[in-house]
Scaffold this motif. Structure first.
Motif, PDB file in Angstrom:
ATOM      1  N   GLU A  60      44.554 -81.149 -24.051  1.00  0.00           N
ATOM      2  CA  GLU A  60      44.024 -82.509 -23.999  1.00  0.00           C
ATOM      3  C   GLU A  60      45.083 -83.523 -24.422  1.00  0.00           C
ATOM      4  O   GLU A  60      45.184 -84.609 -23.844  1.00  0.00           O
ATOM      5  CB  GLU A  60      42.800 -82.616 -24.905  1.00  0.00           C
ATOM      6  N   ARG A  63      47.453 -83.975 -21.482  1.00  0.00           N
ATOM      7  CA  ARG A  63      46.834 -84.798 -20.444  1.00  0.00           C
ATOM      8  C   ARG A  63      46.786 -86.266 -20.848  1.00  0.00           C
ATOM      9  O   ARG A  63      46.874 -87.146 -19.985  1.00  0.00           O
ATOM     10  CB  ARG A  63      45.422 -84.295 -20.139  1.00  0.00           C
ATOM     11  N   SER A  64      46.638 -86.538 -22.124  1.00  0.00           N
ATOM     12  CA  SER A  64      46.467 -87.912 -22.611  1.00  0.00           C
ATOM     13  C   SER A  64      47.790 -88.636 -22.832  1.00  0.00           C
ATOM     14  O   SER A  64      47.788 -89.838 -23.108  1.00  0.00           O
ATOM     15  CB  SER A  64      45.658 -87.909 -23.914  1.00  0.00           C
ATOM     16  N   HIS A 101      52.778 -80.798 -17.683  1.00  0.00           N
ATOM     17  CA  HIS A 101      51.793 -81.881 -17.654  1.00  0.00           C
ATOM     18  C   HIS A 101      50.717 -81.614 -16.611  1.00  0.00           C
ATOM     19  O   HIS A 101      49.515 -81.667 -16.913  1.00  0.00           O
ATOM     20  CB  HIS A 101      52.496 -83.205 -17.358  1.00  0.00           C
ATOM     21  N   PHE A 102      51.123 -81.290 -15.393  1.00  0.00           N
ATOM     22  CA  PHE A 102      50.143 -81.109 -14.322  1.00  0.00           C
ATOM     23  C   PHE A 102      49.460 -79.748 -14.379  1.00  0.00           C
ATOM     24  O   PHE A 102      48.403 -79.564 -13.770  1.00  0.00           O
ATOM     25  CB  PHE A 102      50.793 -81.342 -12.960  1.00  0.00           C
ATOM     26  N   THR A 104      47.976 -78.644 -16.909  1.00  0.00           N
ATOM     27  CA  THR A 104      46.728 -78.857 -17.649  1.00  0.00           C
ATOM     28  C   THR A 104      45.626 -79.369 -16.727  1.00  0.00           C
ATOM     29  O   THR A 104      44.447 -79.056 -16.932  1.00  0.00           O
ATOM     30  CB  THR A 104      46.942 -79.845 -18.806  1.00  0.00           C
ATOM     31  N   TYR A 105      45.999 -80.157 -15.723  1.00  0.00           N
ATOM     32  CA  TYR A 105      45.009 -80.632 -14.752  1.00  0.00           C
ATOM     33  C   TYR A 105      44.608 -79.518 -13.791  1.00  0.00           C
ATOM     34  O   TYR A 105      43.428 -79.365 -13.452  1.00  0.00           O
ATOM     35  CB  TYR A 105      45.563 -81.817 -13.965  1.00  0.00           C
ATOM     36  N   GLU A 108      42.023 -77.094 -14.960  1.00  0.00           N
ATOM     37  CA  GLU A 108      40.632 -77.525 -14.823  1.00  0.00           C
ATOM     38  C   GLU A 108      40.098 -77.207 -13.423  1.00  0.00           C
ATOM     39  O   GLU A 108      38.917 -76.899 -13.247  1.00  0.00           O
ATOM     40  CB  GLU A 108      40.512 -79.022 -15.107  1.00  0.00           C
ATOM     41  N   TYR A 155      46.995 -82.243  -5.676  1.00  0.00           N
ATOM     42  CA  TYR A 155      47.978 -82.362  -6.753  1.00  0.00           C
ATOM     43  C   TYR A 155      49.405 -82.257  -6.229  1.00  0.00           C
ATOM     44  O   TYR A 155      50.336 -82.755  -6.864  1.00  0.00           O
ATOM     45  CB  TYR A 155      47.726 -81.313  -7.830  1.00  0.00           C
TER      46      TYR A 155
END
Length: 228
Positions: A60, A63-64, A101-102, A104-105, A108, A155
């Motif tokens: 998280e 992602r933030s 970074h990506f 983590t997306y 999901e 993505y």
């Protein structure tokens, strides 16, 4: 500032030299993110609640945080950290920064695909006494990944748009070349327009392909829903 077609056509072959670097970096970052995304998925499914919470918080946090900040940290700050610090070349730093970074997306996306697998499939794999590796490779992932392909493809397009951030740490790709040309000749509009056109040529066919894949899978699942 007057537009110059001479400058525009002059910069095309110059910037095209960085085209393959951009494509290569995009694919490398995407491949890293696609593979590393499974790491976050498996960490979120281990029995220990404490470990799950720790890795959930880390994901998280990543992602933030803006990817540009992460690139700067990996390239400039990490090398000066005692004991664990290590210097990386710009290309490797970009792959790690954007890839992590990506990932983590994309994790999901994987999670949504895994959760869509029917509960009966999980029970069947347990009843068959399959090992953990066999359960995931032969039962769960073959059913979980195909429906996520359109989302994963999106993505790739996003990655094309984020890769120019790597020019800030010295990756000599299209944007870096365009900025150097502009700084040298005080002509920025034409080379940056060339960069934009190249990105359009790269991303637009990908967008069409992803759209077709999405329609294909939507039709497939509609038929499955009608027959069930």
């Amino acid at each position: 500032m007057n537009w110059s077609w001479t400058v525009f056509f002059e910069t095309i072959p110059l910037i095209s030299k960085g085209l393959w670097i951009t494509v290569g970096l995009t694919l490398a970052c995407y491949l890293f993110a696609a593979i590393f995304g499974f790491f976050w998925v498996f960490m979120s499914r281990i029995p220990s609640k404490i470990v799950r919470s720790i890795f959930g918080w880390i994901a998280e946090f990543i992602r933030s945080t803006p990817p540009l900040v992460q690139l700067f940290f990996i390239f400039y700050a990490w090398p000066v950290i005692p004991v664990v610090g290590v210097s990386l070349n710009p290309f490797v730093a970009a792959i790690l920064g954007l890839g992590i970074h990506f990932s983590t997306y994309m994790s999901e996306v994987y999670r949504s695909g895994i959760e869509s697998v029917d509960k009966g499939q999980w029970e069947a794999s347990t009843a068959l006494n399959l090992s953990t590796r066999q359960k995931w490779t032969k039962i769960i992932l073959p059913q979980a990944i195909p429906p996520t392909i359109p989302m994963l493809g999106n993505y790739l397009i996003i990655m094309f748009k984020e890769v120019p951030l790597a020019s800030t740490i010295g990756v000599v790709a299209m944007l870096h070349i365009a900025n150097d040309y502009g700084s040298q000749y005080y002509k920025f509009v034409e080379p940056l327009t060339v960069v934009a056109l190249f990105f359009l040529l790269l991303s637009y066919p990908s967008a069409i392909l992803i759209s077709k894949l999405e329609k294909k899978y939507n039709r497939k699942f509609d038929k499955k829903a009608m027959t069930s």
